[in-house]
Scaffold this active site. Structure first.
Site, PDB file in Angstrom:
ATOM      1  N   TYR A  79      12.932  -2.977 -19.104  1.00  0.00           N
ATOM      2  CA  TYR A  79      11.987  -3.082 -17.984  1.00  0.00           C
ATOM      3  C   TYR A  79      10.558  -3.235 -18.522  1.00  0.00           C
ATOM      4  CZ  TYR A  79       8.815  -1.319 -14.329  1.00  0.00           C
ATOM      5  OH  TYR A  79       7.754  -1.151 -13.455  1.00  0.00           O
TER       6      TYR A  79
HETATM    7  N1  NAD Z   1       6.575   3.342  -8.404  1.00  0.00           N
HETATM    8  C1  NAD Z   1       6.043   3.504  -9.615  1.00  0.00           C
HETATM    9  O1  NAD Z   1       5.898   4.641 -10.130  1.00  0.00           O
HETATM   10  C2  NAD Z   1       5.589   2.312 -10.410  1.00  0.00           C
HETATM   11  C3  NAD Z   1       5.041   2.529 -11.687  1.00  0.00           C
HETATM   12  C4  NAD Z   1       4.626   1.431 -12.426  1.00  0.00           C
HETATM   13  C5  NAD Z   1       4.706   0.149 -11.895  1.00  0.00           C
HETATM   14  N2  NAD Z   1       5.244  -0.033 -10.650  1.00  0.00           N
HETATM   15  C6  NAD Z   1       5.322  -1.400 -10.126  1.00  0.00           C
HETATM   16  O2  NAD Z   1       4.769  -1.414  -8.811  1.00  0.00           O
HETATM   17  C7  NAD Z   1       5.453  -2.369  -8.000  1.00  0.00           C
HETATM   18  C8  NAD Z   1       5.971  -1.721  -6.737  1.00  0.00           C
HETATM   19  O3  NAD Z   1       6.872  -0.668  -7.088  1.00  0.00           O
HETATM   20  P1  NAD Z   1       7.613   0.208  -5.988  1.00  0.00           P
HETATM   21  O4  NAD Z   1       7.875   1.531  -6.615  1.00  0.00           O
HETATM   22  O5  NAD Z   1       6.879   0.138  -4.705  1.00  0.00           O
HETATM   23  O6  NAD Z   1       9.014  -0.574  -5.891  1.00  0.00           O
HETATM   24  P2  NAD Z   1       9.895  -0.994  -4.633  1.00  0.00           P
HETATM   25  O7  NAD Z   1      11.233  -1.386  -5.173  1.00  0.00           O
HETATM   26  O8  NAD Z   1       9.857   0.070  -3.590  1.00  0.00           O
HETATM   27  O9  NAD Z   1       9.156  -2.293  -4.077  1.00  0.00           O
HETATM   28  C9  NAD Z   1       9.364  -3.584  -4.597  1.00  0.00           C
HETATM   29  C10 NAD Z   1       9.704  -4.497  -3.432  1.00  0.00           C
HETATM   30  O10 NAD Z   1       9.836  -5.842  -3.931  1.00  0.00           O
HETATM   31  C11 NAD Z   1      10.889  -6.483  -3.241  1.00  0.00           C
HETATM   32  N3  NAD Z   1      11.371  -7.576  -4.098  1.00  0.00           N
HETATM   33  C12 NAD Z   1      11.976  -7.438  -5.313  1.00  0.00           C
HETATM   34  N4  NAD Z   1      12.294  -8.652  -5.820  1.00  0.00           N
HETATM   35  C13 NAD Z   1      11.873  -9.574  -4.901  1.00  0.00           C
HETATM   36  C14 NAD Z   1      11.910 -10.994  -4.850  1.00  0.00           C
HETATM   37  N5  NAD Z   1      12.470 -11.712  -5.848  1.00  0.00           N
HETATM   38  N6  NAD Z   1      11.402 -11.623  -3.765  1.00  0.00           N
HETATM   39  C15 NAD Z   1      10.845 -10.899  -2.750  1.00  0.00           C
HETATM   40  N7  NAD Z   1      10.768  -9.557  -2.750  1.00  0.00           N
HETATM   41  C16 NAD Z   1      11.282  -8.895  -3.816  1.00  0.00           C
HETATM   42  C17 NAD Z   1      11.914  -5.394  -2.999  1.00  0.00           C
HETATM   43  O11 NAD Z   1      12.766  -5.686  -1.892  1.00  0.00           O
HETATM   44  C18 NAD Z   1      11.039  -4.162  -2.754  1.00  0.00           C
HETATM   45  O12 NAD Z   1      10.848  -3.905  -1.375  1.00  0.00           O
HETATM   46  C19 NAD Z   1       6.556  -2.955  -8.898  1.00  0.00           C
HETATM   47  O13 NAD Z   1       6.082  -4.140  -9.479  1.00  0.00           O
HETATM   48  C20 NAD Z   1       6.759  -1.893  -9.957  1.00  0.00           C
HETATM   49  O14 NAD Z   1       7.286  -2.422 -11.151  1.00  0.00           O
HETATM   50  C21 NAD Z   1       5.681   1.016  -9.894  1.00  0.00           C
END
Ligand code: NAD
Length: 316
Positions: free
Chosen positions: A147
């Site tokens: 990842y």
């Molecule tokens: N939550 C954390 O602690 C954290 C930490 C570091 C980075 N991030 C990054 O922040 C972002 C949001 O994370 P989150 O925790 O809200 O995740 P999440 O999974 O809740 O949200 C991601 C959303 O993207 C959508 N998605 C995925 N692939 C897709 C595609 N090909 N086309 C359209 N939609 C798509 C999913 O349906 C989902 O609703 C991500 O990029 C994640 O890598 C999150």
């Protein structure tokens, strides 16, 4: 009228970002394919409040197969949050989903943004690009999970498209928690292991692993500043951390104190790709974006717990 385009708008962080931008009077266009990696019903519930706004619309589509040129307009800001998050699922055959939804989808967003003349792309990167480095003082990118590699590749793509003239800001989020946190994440699991029921918390390792925790509203605040500030020529990624450091064991005690219940725990070996410690260096972020995290861990956990209790109560 230009819009804020939010990919991953129905996800944990994207749904909070949507609400906050709507509150600021922005026209918000969401893109989300309601990926069943976790329950799409949770995602529908995440955006139910944003859906009530006249200034909000959402495309239930996969970035990889949709025609972005029909949506993007010159002057728009794209907040690109859509991804396959989660370190553990990126091992083995899971990496294909990381490559598709992180690397390929991000390249498609950058390419479409360049062609359509959008004003800026704010990209959600991750502390996972740092890997095992204890304090990341050197800020060296050395991921220890597939990842993390996928996010590092996206950052390199950002460098490439920046060279072509696209304005891209990368935000390295550090463990985000709060209402609507993804069901695979530790705090959500901890609260579920304290609430009545049978769910047990799978505790990996001895609980000494430390994280910099960031409340979701603080993450959203920094992200909006990154979308709107004058950052001409800024190529350095921003660490976005909540200024709060705690070990898993300390968080477990806090959860027991807040809920007044004992946790149901299963002990498991340490997980591959799980760093022992994460620490954000937020000086540059705070100075450049004129932003500071404001939510303490206890306060944030309490809000997280209250929201989880409400959603459990309304679903039973
Ligand atoms: N939550 C954390 O602690 C954290 C930490 C570091 C980075 N991030 C990054 O922040 C972002 C949001 O994370 P989150 O925790 O809200 O995740 P999440 O999974 O809740 O949200 C991601 C959303 O993207 C959508 N998605 C995925 N692939 C897709 C595609 N090909 N086309 C359209 N939609 C798509 C999913 O349906 C989902 O609703 C991500 O990029 C994640 O890598 C999150």
């Amino acid at each position: 009228m230009s819009s804020s385009i939010i990919t991953g708008a129905a996800g944990f962080i994207g749904s909070h970002l949507s609400e906050q931008l709507l509150e600021l009077g922005e026209n918000v266009v969401g893109i989300d394919n309601f990926d069943p990696w976790y329950d799409p019903k949770a995602k529908e519930s995440n955006i139910s409040s944003a859906m009530k706004h006249d200034s909000f619309s959402i495309f239930n589509e996969n970035i990889l197969s949709m025609d972005l040129s029909e949506i993007l307009e010159p002057g728009d800001v794209i907040y690109h949050l859509a991804a396959r998050p989660g370190v553990q699922d990126s091992w083995g055959s899971g990496f294909a989903a990381s490559v598709e939804n992180n690397v390929l989808a991000t390249q498609k967003i950058f390419q479409a943004a360049l062609t359509s003349g959008v004003r800026r792309v704010v990209f959600a990167s991750s502390s996972s690009v740092y890997g095992a480095s204890a304090t990341n003082e050197l800020k060296s990118v050395a991921p220890i999970s597939p990842y993390g590699v996928s996010k590092a590749a996206c950052e390199q793509l950002a460098d490439v498209y920046r060279e072509r003239g696209l304005d891209i800001i990368a935000m390295r989020y550090f463990t985000v928690y709060g209402p609507r946190q993804r069901p695979d994440m530790a705090m959500n699991r901890l609260f579920r292991a304290a609430l009545p029921g049978t769910f047990r918390f799978p505790m990996r390792g001895n609980g000494s692993q430390r994280r910099e925790f960031t409340f979701v509203k603080d993450i959203v605040g920094a992200t909006i500043y990154a979308g709107n500030s004058n950052l001409q020529g800024v190529a350095e990624p921003f660490d976005v951390g909540g200024g709060v450091s705690a070990s898993l064991g300390e968080v477990m005690s806090l959860v027991e104190e807040i809920t007044g219940r004992s946790l149901r725990v299963d002990h498991e070996p340490s997980a591959a790709g799980d760093p022992l410690i994460t620490v954000a260096s937020t000086e540059f972020t705070e100075k450049t974006l004129n932003w500071k995290p404001t939510t303490g861990l206890r306060e944030g956990l309490l809000e997280h717990y209250n929201s989880l209790r409400e959603s459990v109560a309304s679903s039973t």
